[in-house]
Design an enzyme around this catalytic site. Structure first.
Site, PDB file in Angstrom:
ATOM      1  N   ASP A 185       7.677  62.995  22.989  1.00 36.62           N
ATOM      2  CA  ASP A 185       7.793  63.326  24.406  1.00 36.62           C
ATOM      3  C   ASP A 185       7.948  62.021  25.180  1.00 36.62           C
ATOM      4  O   ASP A 185       7.126  61.108  25.028  1.00 36.62           O
ATOM      5  CB  ASP A 185       6.543  64.053  24.901  1.00 36.62           C
ATOM      6  N   HIS A 272       7.038  62.530  15.806  1.00 35.95           N
ATOM      7  CA  HIS A 272       7.419  63.323  14.642  1.00 35.95           C
ATOM      8  C   HIS A 272       8.720  62.799  14.053  1.00 35.95           C
ATOM      9  O   HIS A 272       9.411  61.980  14.662  1.00 35.95           O
ATOM     10  CB  HIS A 272       7.572  64.795  15.039  1.00 35.95           C
ATOM     11  N   SER A 382       4.014  54.169  24.455  1.00 33.13           N
ATOM     12  CA  SER A 382       4.761  53.021  23.966  1.00 33.13           C
ATOM     13  C   SER A 382       6.229  53.406  23.832  1.00 33.13           C
ATOM     14  O   SER A 382       6.725  54.223  24.616  1.00 33.13           O
ATOM     15  CB  SER A 382       4.187  52.535  22.639  1.00 33.13           C
TER      16      SER A 382
END
Length: 421
Positions: A185, A272, A382
């Site tokens: 995200d 992911h 990050s």
């Protein structure tokens, strides 16, 4: 009344580091009669005595000067300079920044601060303080608590557990049509084809691909990419910047592409796998921990090449594929689920030092990770950098600055993929 001391004596007493002195010393020892004419000296002296004996005069004489430690003074200067740089970030053109400003920024003890912040995140919170603290953070950074698998804030024992929280099943459906999906995200900073060794981290500001990835020791020699003499001997290829992207490719007709996604502090902190791929190699760069905020990335060239990062290399359906998790200020801790030996943000480190490791599980052929599988996590927001090989008709379906979620497609269908399927 005693004579007035020399002005230099007053200042010498004031800045001497082993003593303190009163602000009223100049008022107490100063005699105005030496500065006034003889006609009004007595009247001015009486006024001065009344001022000294007043409540204001007594208060001024009661104040004391205490010398500040030298470190506090430097810290104050650093904060003022940092605020000035942040203000200029909105006014200057990308990349137009002085080298000394970057040097001063790199001299700040950001690794120490990140270690201290990591320690604070792992500290257990009292049960009574968990709800107010975590709800205040969630409201400040816009966290969507309805998606968390644990909606009760009291169940998170520390801030670190809250930052790396898991989501409910089905919150991030993985696109089944496209082969490349968003790994996290966040906000898309940049994407596109990579034709040279200088790659854009944001529009107008670049980083070195060769420095970012390092030498491709993981790659087996591809006969199609190496020139051959008439007698069958291989030509020695020079390390030119224009040849770096091509040297990573497995198929000579493909191109190298990149996609940069920034994770804000309020985003879902786990990432992911963006594709079905086999991970065979890891390189850990122990670099800086500078902020990767888009405002900072606009004026620090080679920011991604300076920071600490973990580069994972493998292959997917089109050839070369790399996934890089970039560390940042307060985000030195990077965790990869399939690599338990990775340790980031260590106390002892050497600048520009890298550690290579070939990932060989029991089968000796690397780790095969499916699209959408959990890959790792940051302690705070990050950046993720994807560098991969794809056919010439590969087209992104995203825009710069677009907010993406895990599992959302990043590209349109490729004709070559449709033919192969």
């Amino acid at each position: 009344m005693p004579p007035m001391p020399m002005v230099s004596q007053v200042f010498v007493r004031g800045i001497y580091p082993c003593r303190t002195f009163r602000r009223g010393i100049l008022i107490a020892n100063y005699s105005p009669t030496r500065c006034c004419s003889s006609t009004n000296s007595s009247e001015f002296g009486r006024s001065w005595q009344r001022l000294r004996n007043s409540s204001v005069g007594r208060y001024v004489r009661s104040l004391e000067w205490t010398p500040l430690p030298l470190g506090i003074g430097f810290a104050l200067l650093a904060v003022l300079q940092w605020r000035h740089i942040r203000k200029r970030a909105h006014e200057i053109h990308p990349g137009h920044v002085e080298d000394w400003e970057i040097t001063c920024y790199r001299m700040l003890p950001l690794r120490v601060l990140s270690r201290a912040w990591g320690w604070a995140l792992d500290c257990p919170l009292p049960v009574w303080a968990r709800t107010p603290i975590l709800s205040a953070y969630a409201s400040t950074f816009g966290c969507n608590l309805s998606e968390a698998s644990q909606s009760d804030l009291c169940s998170y024992r520390s801030l670190a557990e809250f930052f790396t929280r898991s989501l409910k099943d089905g919150c991030r459906p993985i696109d089944a049509v496209q082969s490349l999906v968003s790994p996290a995200d966040g906000k898309v900073l940049n994407f596109g084809r990579v034709d040279t060794c200088q790659v854009e981290q944001v529009k107008g500001v670049t980083y070195s691909l060769e420095t970012f990835l390092g030498p491709p020791v993981w790659k087996k020699v591809n006969p199609s990419s190496v020139g051959v003499n008439k007698d069958g001997s291989k030509l020695e290829e020079k390390a030119e910047e224009s040849k770096m992207p091509k040297s990573l490719l497995c198929k000579k007709d493909n191109f190298l592409y990149q996609c940069v996604i920034y994770l804000a502090p309020g985003d879902y902190h786990r990432f992911h796998s963006p594709v079905d791929w086999k991970v065979t190699f890891r390189r850990h760069f122990q670099g800086e921990l500078l902020s990767v905020n888009p405002r900072i990335a606009k004026w620090i060239p080679n920011l991604f090449s300076l920071n600490e990062r973990a580069v994972y290399v493998g292959t997917w359906e089109h050839g070369f594929f790399s996934f890089t998790a970039v560390g940042a200020t307060n985000v030195g801790s990077i965790k990869i689920y399939c690599d338990k030996t990775l340790h980031t943000n260590e106390w002892k480190w050497k600048l520009n030092r890298s550690e290579d490791k070939f990932l060989e599980p029991s089968n000796g052929e690397g780790y095969f990770i499916k699209k959408g599988d959990p890959f790792g996590e940051f302690n705070l927001g990050s950046t993720v950098v994807l560098l991969f090989e794809a056919p010439p008709d590969f087209n992104f379906s995203i825009m710069p600055g677009q907010v993406v979620k895990v599992g959302e497609p990043l590209h349109c269908s490729c004709r070559s993929s449709e033919k192969s399927s």
